[in-house]
Every structure is written in structure tokens, then in C-alpha cells.
Design a protein around this motif. Structure first.
Motif, PDB file in Angstrom:
ATOM      1  N   LYS A  81      51.012  54.287  54.782  1.00 49.69           N
ATOM      2  CA  LYS A  81      51.682  53.169  54.100  1.00 49.69           C
ATOM      3  C   LYS A  81      50.907  51.856  54.221  1.00 49.69           C
ATOM      4  CE  LYS A  81      56.265  55.256  54.637  1.00 49.69           C
ATOM      5  NZ  LYS A  81      55.919  56.199  53.590  1.00 49.69           N
ATOM      6  N   MET A  82      49.613  51.958  54.073  1.00 56.41           N
ATOM      7  CA  MET A  82      48.750  50.777  54.082  1.00 56.41           C
ATOM      8  C   MET A  82      48.544  50.298  52.643  1.00 56.41           C
ATOM      9  SD  MET A  82      44.801  50.373  55.408  1.00 56.41           S
ATOM     10  CE  MET A  82      45.200  50.249  57.150  1.00 56.41           C
ATOM     11  N   PRO A  83      48.712  49.003  52.348  1.00 54.50           N
ATOM     12  CA  PRO A  83      48.449  48.496  50.998  1.00 54.50           C
ATOM     13  C   PRO A  83      47.012  48.765  50.577  1.00 54.50           C
ATOM     14  CG  PRO A  83      49.542  46.831  52.346  1.00 54.50           C
ATOM     15  CD  PRO A  83      49.161  47.949  53.270  1.00 54.50           C
ATOM     16  N   ILE A  84      46.815  49.032  49.285  1.00 57.86           N
ATOM     17  CA  ILE A  84      45.495  49.393  48.757  1.00 57.86           C
ATOM     18  C   ILE A  84      45.140  48.458  47.607  1.00 57.86           C
ATOM     19  CG2 ILE A  84      44.111  51.208  47.678  1.00 57.86           C
ATOM     20  CD1 ILE A  84      46.277  53.176  48.820  1.00 57.86           C
ATOM     21  N   THR A  85      43.919  47.952  47.610  1.00 56.60           N
ATOM     22  CA  THR A  85      43.376  47.179  46.498  1.00 56.60           C
ATOM     23  C   THR A  85      42.013  47.748  46.155  1.00 56.60           C
ATOM     24  OG1 THR A  85      44.500  45.179  47.276  1.00 56.60           O
ATOM     25  CG2 THR A  85      42.731  44.885  45.661  1.00 56.60           C
ATOM     26  N   VAL A  86      41.794  48.039  44.881  1.00 57.15           N
ATOM     27  CA  VAL A  86      40.515  48.610  44.458  1.00 57.15           C
ATOM     28  C   VAL A  86      39.797  47.621  43.551  1.00 57.15           C
ATOM     29  CG1 VAL A  86      39.370  50.532  43.291  1.00 57.15           C
ATOM     30  CG2 VAL A  86      41.441  50.952  44.633  1.00 57.15           C
ATOM     31  N   LEU A  87      38.522  47.363  43.850  1.00 63.16           N
ATOM     32  CA  LEU A  87      37.715  46.426  43.074  1.00 63.16           C
ATOM     33  C   LEU A  87      36.501  47.145  42.503  1.00 63.16           C
ATOM     34  CD1 LEU A  87      37.626  43.414  45.583  1.00 63.16           C
ATOM     35  CD2 LEU A  87      39.371  43.946  43.871  1.00 63.16           C
ATOM     36  N   GLY A  88      35.980  46.605  41.411  1.00 59.03           N
ATOM     37  CA  GLY A  88      34.711  47.075  40.881  1.00 59.03           C
ATOM     38  C   GLY A  88      33.588  46.315  41.578  1.00 59.03           C
ATOM     39  N   ASN A  89      33.069  45.282  40.887  1.00 61.33           N
ATOM     40  CA  ASN A  89      32.060  44.450  41.558  1.00 61.33           C
ATOM     41  C   ASN A  89      32.512  42.996  41.681  1.00 61.33           C
ATOM     42  OD1 ASN A  89      31.793  43.508  38.974  1.00 61.33           O
ATOM     43  ND2 ASN A  89      29.578  43.760  38.859  1.00 61.33           N
ATOM     44  N   ALA A  90      33.830  42.782  41.532  1.00 58.85           N
ATOM     45  CA  ALA A  90      34.451  41.475  41.804  1.00 58.85           C
ATOM     46  C   ALA A  90      33.881  40.353  40.946  1.00 58.85           C
ATOM     47  CB  ALA A  90      34.332  41.134  43.296  1.00 58.85           C
ATOM     48  N   SER A  91      33.604  40.644  39.681  1.00 58.96           N
ATOM     49  CA  SER A  91      33.043  39.610  38.810  1.00 58.96           C
ATOM     50  C   SER A  91      34.129  38.788  38.113  1.00 58.96           C
ATOM     51  CB  SER A  91      32.102  40.229  37.769  1.00 58.96           C
ATOM     52  OG  SER A  91      32.786  41.195  36.991  1.00 58.96           O
ATOM     53  N   ASN A  92      35.053  39.422  37.433  1.00 65.40           N
ATOM     54  CA  ASN A  92      36.112  38.690  36.705  1.00 65.40           C
ATOM     55  C   ASN A  92      37.354  38.640  37.592  1.00 65.40           C
ATOM     56  OD1 ASN A  92      37.994  38.945  33.653  1.00 65.40           O
ATOM     57  ND2 ASN A  92      36.839  37.201  34.370  1.00 65.40           N
ATOM     58  N   LEU A  93      37.197  37.967  38.749  1.00 68.43           N
ATOM     59  CA  LEU A  93      38.189  38.069  39.809  1.00 68.43           C
ATOM     60  C   LEU A  93      38.221  36.799  40.644  1.00 68.43           C
ATOM     61  CD1 LEU A  93      39.995  40.255  41.419  1.00 68.43           C
ATOM     62  CD2 LEU A  93      37.980  40.482  42.878  1.00 68.43           C
ATOM     63  N   ALA A  98      37.020  45.443  28.464  1.00 69.08           N
ATOM     64  CA  ALA A  98      36.051  44.353  28.348  1.00 69.08           C
ATOM     65  C   ALA A  98      35.356  44.398  26.999  1.00 69.08           C
ATOM     66  CB  ALA A  98      35.022  44.456  29.467  1.00 69.08           C
ATOM     67  N   GLY A  99      35.028  43.221  26.501  1.00 74.34           N
ATOM     68  CA  GLY A  99      34.342  43.143  25.218  1.00 74.34           C
ATOM     69  C   GLY A  99      33.588  41.838  25.071  1.00 74.34           C
ATOM     70  N   ALA A 100      32.732  41.807  24.049  1.00 78.09           N
ATOM     71  CA  ALA A 100      31.964  40.600  23.739  1.00 78.09           C
ATOM     72  C   ALA A 100      31.344  40.764  22.365  1.00 78.09           C
ATOM     73  CB  ALA A 100      30.862  40.371  24.785  1.00 78.09           C
ATOM     74  N   TYR A 101      31.188  39.652  21.673  1.00 80.42           N
ATOM     75  CA  TYR A 101      30.473  39.616  20.395  1.00 80.42           C
ATOM     76  C   TYR A 101      30.959  40.705  19.416  1.00 80.42           C
ATOM     77  CZ  TYR A 101      27.515  36.448  22.989  1.00 80.42           C
ATOM     78  OH  TYR A 101      27.067  35.388  23.748  1.00 80.42           O
ATOM     79  N   GLY A 102      32.272  40.835  19.338  1.00 75.57           N
ATOM     80  CA  GLY A 102      32.863  41.753  18.358  1.00 75.57           C
ATOM     81  C   GLY A 102      32.998  43.185  18.814  1.00 75.57           C
ATOM     82  N   GLY A 103      32.437  43.538  19.962  1.00 75.68           N
ATOM     83  CA  GLY A 103      32.567  44.891  20.488  1.00 75.68           C
ATOM     84  C   GLY A 103      33.577  44.937  21.617  1.00 75.68           C
ATOM     85  N   ALA A 150      27.049  49.163  37.140  1.00 74.19           N
ATOM     86  CA  ALA A 150      27.088  47.934  36.353  1.00 74.19           C
ATOM     87  C   ALA A 150      27.147  48.287  34.866  1.00 74.19           C
ATOM     88  CB  ALA A 150      25.861  47.089  36.644  1.00 74.19           C
ATOM     89  N   TYR A 151      28.018  47.620  34.138  1.00 77.96           N
ATOM     90  CA  TYR A 151      28.129  47.860  32.688  1.00 77.96           C
ATOM     91  C   TYR A 151      26.767  47.622  32.023  1.00 77.96           C
ATOM     92  CZ  TYR A 151      31.562  48.599  28.912  1.00 77.96           C
ATOM     93  OH  TYR A 151      32.320  49.122  27.903  1.00 77.96           O
ATOM     94  N   ILE A 152      26.051  46.633  32.514  1.00 73.96           N
ATOM     95  CA  ILE A 152      24.723  46.333  31.968  1.00 73.96           C
ATOM     96  C   ILE A 152      23.792  47.531  32.121  1.00 73.96           C
ATOM     97  CG2 ILE A 152      22.666  44.908  32.331  1.00 73.96           C
ATOM     98  CD1 ILE A 152      24.576  42.595  33.047  1.00 73.96           C
ATOM     99  N   ASP A 153      23.879  48.213  33.258  1.00 66.34           N
ATOM    100  CA  ASP A 153      23.027  49.384  33.475  1.00 66.34           C
ATOM    101  C   ASP A 153      23.393  50.532  32.536  1.00 66.34           C
ATOM    102  OD1 ASP A 153      21.623  48.054  35.421  1.00 66.34           O
ATOM    103  OD2 ASP A 153      22.704  48.955  37.103  1.00 66.34           O
ATOM    104  N   GLY A 169      30.389  42.774  34.677  1.00 65.73           N
ATOM    105  CA  GLY A 169      31.292  43.612  35.447  1.00 65.73           C
ATOM    106  C   GLY A 169      30.829  45.045  35.604  1.00 65.73           C
ATOM    107  N   SER A 170      31.648  45.828  36.284  1.00 66.99           N
ATOM    108  CA  SER A 170      31.387  47.247  36.471  1.00 66.99           C
ATOM    109  C   SER A 170      31.975  48.048  35.312  1.00 66.99           C
ATOM    110  CB  SER A 170      32.011  47.726  37.780  1.00 66.99           C
ATOM    111  OG  SER A 170      33.435  47.639  37.700  1.00 66.99           O
ATOM    112  N   VAL A 171      31.563  49.293  35.205  1.00 66.87           N
ATOM    113  CA  VAL A 171      32.108  50.182  34.175  1.00 66.87           C
ATOM    114  C   VAL A 171      33.612  50.369  34.380  1.00 66.87           C
ATOM    115  CG1 VAL A 171      32.121  52.585  33.383  1.00 66.87           C
ATOM    116  CG2 VAL A 171      29.958  51.371  33.663  1.00 66.87           C
ATOM    117  N   GLY A 172      34.023  50.568  35.640  1.00 64.00           N
ATOM    118  CA  GLY A 172      35.449  50.728  35.905  1.00 64.00           C
ATOM    119  C   GLY A 172      36.242  49.495  35.520  1.00 64.00           C
ATOM    120  N   GLY A 173      35.706  48.319  35.835  1.00 66.08           N
ATOM    121  CA  GLY A 173      36.364  47.079  35.438  1.00 66.08           C
ATOM    122  C   GLY A 173      36.415  46.926  33.935  1.00 66.08           C
TER     123      GLY A 173
END
Length: 299
Positions: A55-67, A135-140, A101-104, A125-129
């Protein structure tokens, strides 16, 4: 509890009372009680199941960019998935683990001569994030190219969700509603010309560098786009560029960004966000909803 956690998972890097400003892109944030870095589906599953068991609280992060992590930090177990970063290509697909990384992922697509991911060439950000928030940019947007996502449910089951099961919307997916953890994403793309793909990626990155304050720590775009408006223009028109609380400042280069100009705390960021929201609402009766994810405890 420390002894239990570290003894049970000796093969996983687990840190105690670790400051999250070491990992967040704003360079702010309090301490995590426990910070773990699993490197596989199995390790992630074991960590979450054990935390649930005790019963431990859980928080999952990607690479903590939009956070933004509040200055009081995060109780319980925080998991960062950046060690789960494998990327492979099969047929017309790019398959990336959540911590990649989404960029990768965009670079892997270009190398394989696959088009469709160019919009994400500069998303930090990360792919999971990216799946989590569509996530999107420039129409995508992620939803246009994602075929499926492998997730770990809160009940500890690993399942595959197809695109139509993810309930994508503007900066939204069902992951946010049900508490699933993204483990892997499969993008279905189209054959393309490698030089043309690279040229489009270079162009979008040029636009990003010329318009965004990438030279400063930030959490990226802070606010969602209100219907019928642009958040950056509303903030600019309100004369808020350069407004500062402590070390957090509304960027003079792009009004939609709040940057850390030195020594900012998460509280500084939250004070700026509140002031921007109140001012824009006073001027236009438009509520700016945050795109950035705000988590953790106040100090």
C-alpha cells in the motif's frame, strides 16, 4: 520500509530521499521518498505489484519534461522509466519503449525511411509521456500515428491497447483516466524519402529554436490551447511577458513558456501560472487550463 524495498530489488537502482530537481526540466522539485529506475517490463511490473501489496503510493514519470513537481516532493515510490529506452523498427513500424526519447524515435523512423513522425522531431518528452498526453506539434499528434500501446494496468496486468481504445483527444488519452502505465508504443508509418524526412525534421527544429526559449530550463508549453484562442497570444496581449515570481519568468521569447532564470522553485512556477490565469481571465474571460502536469506535495 527502506530496507524492505532495497533488499527486495537489489538489481534495480533505487534512491532514497532523492531531490527531483535533478531530473525535472524546470530544475525544480522536492524529494522523492524512493526513486526507482527499472530497465524492463518485468522490473516495472514487480515494483508496482510490490508497492501495491504494501500500500505504498506510486508515481510514474517519463523523463519529467512537461512536469512540475511541487517543493514538498512525492511520497511513496516514484518510478522513472528512462532506462527502458529500446527502439526497433519492423516493416513500417517503429516500436519504442516508454522511456525512450520521442526525438530518438523520430530519428529511428528517418533512418528506416519511414515518414509520419517528423512532427515530434523536437518534442523533448518520452514516448510514454507522448502517449499519455497525446503530444503533438506543428499539426501532428501522437494519435495520428500510434497503432497500439503496451500498458501495465493498476491491477498488475500487462495488456495491449489499440489506438481506438485510448480515447485520444487534445492533450488527452485514457491513460490519464485509468492509471495505466505505458511500457511500449508501436507507431505505424509510411515509406518515405530519407533526405526529405530529414529536411522536414530540420525545418521543424529550426522553427522550434527560433520561437522557443530552449536556452533556459522550462517545462515546455504550460497551457492548453483554449477553444478559439491561442494561449501565447492571450498572455502576450495581457502584457505578461517578463512577469516574474522569484526565479520563474514568463518568457519574453514565447509567452506560452515559463522559464527558470535562476534559482526558481516549483512554488515560483505555480505563482506565475496563477497570476497568468487570473490576468488572462480578467482581460478576456478565458480560463487557461494547464497542459503541464503538476504533481507532488506543497512544502
Amino acid at each position: 520500509m527502506v530496507e524492505d524495498l532495497t533488499n527486495k530489488f537489489k538489481e534495480i537502482e533505487i534512491l532514497k530521499d532523492e531531490p527531483l530537481f535533478n531530473y525535472s526540466w524546470t530544475k525544480t522539485g522536492g524529494k522523492a521518498d524512493f526513486l526507482a529506475f527499472p530497465s524492463s517490463f518485468k522490473e516495472t511490473e514487480e515494483l508496482l505489484n510490490y508497492a501495491n501489496e504494501i500500500k505504498m503510493p506510486i508515481t510514474v514519470l517519463g523523463n519529467a519534461s512537461n512536469l512540475i513537481v511541487r517543493d514538498g516532493g512525492i511520497r511513496g515510490l516514484t518510478i522513472i522509466l528512462t532506462k527502458m529506452n529500446a527502439i526497433r523498427t519492423e516493416d513500417h513500424r517503429v516500436i519504442a519503449e516508454a522511456g525512450a526519447a520521442y526525438i530518438d524515435a523520430t530519428k529511428a523512423a528517418q533512418k528506416a525511411g519511414l515518414t509520419g513522425l517528423e512532427f515530434a522531431a523536437g518534442i523533448p518528452g518520452s514516448v510514454g509521456g507522448g502517449v499519455f498526453m497525446n503530444a503533438g506539434a506543428y499539426g501532428g499528434e501522437t494519435q495520428y500515428v500510434l497503432e497500439s500501446a503496451t500498458v501495465l494496468t493498476p491491477q498488475g496486468e500487462i495488456i495491449v491497447l489499440d489506438n481506438d481504445q485510448l480515447d485520444f483527444g487534445y492533450r488527452h488519452s485514457s491513460i490519464q483516466d485509468y492509471g495505466d502505465v505505458v511500457l511500449e508504443a508501436t507507431f505505424k508509418l509510411e515509406p518515405g524519402n530519407k533526405p526529405e524526412i530529414q529536411s522536414e525534421m530540420d525545418h521543424l527544429n529550426y522553427l522550434r529554436r527560433s520561437k522557443q526559449p530552449l536556452e533556459w530550463p522550462s517545462c515546455g508549453s504550460v497551457f492548453k490551447r483554449p477553444k478559439g484562442y491561442f494561449a501565447g497570444k492571450l498572455i502576450h496581449d495581457a502584457g505578461l511577458q517578463g512577469y516574474r515570481s522569484g526565479g520563474a519568468e514568463v518568457s519574453k521569447k514565447h509567452a506560452g513558456f515559463i522559464i527558470n532564470v535562476g534559482g526558481a522553485t516549483a512554488t515560483d512556477y505555480l505563482n506565475v501560472i496563477k497570476h497568468v490565469q487570473e490576468t488572462v481571465y480578467h482581460d478576456n474571460q478565458v480560463h487557461l487550463e494547464t497542459e503541464v502536469r503538476i504533481i507532488g506535495e506543497p512544502k
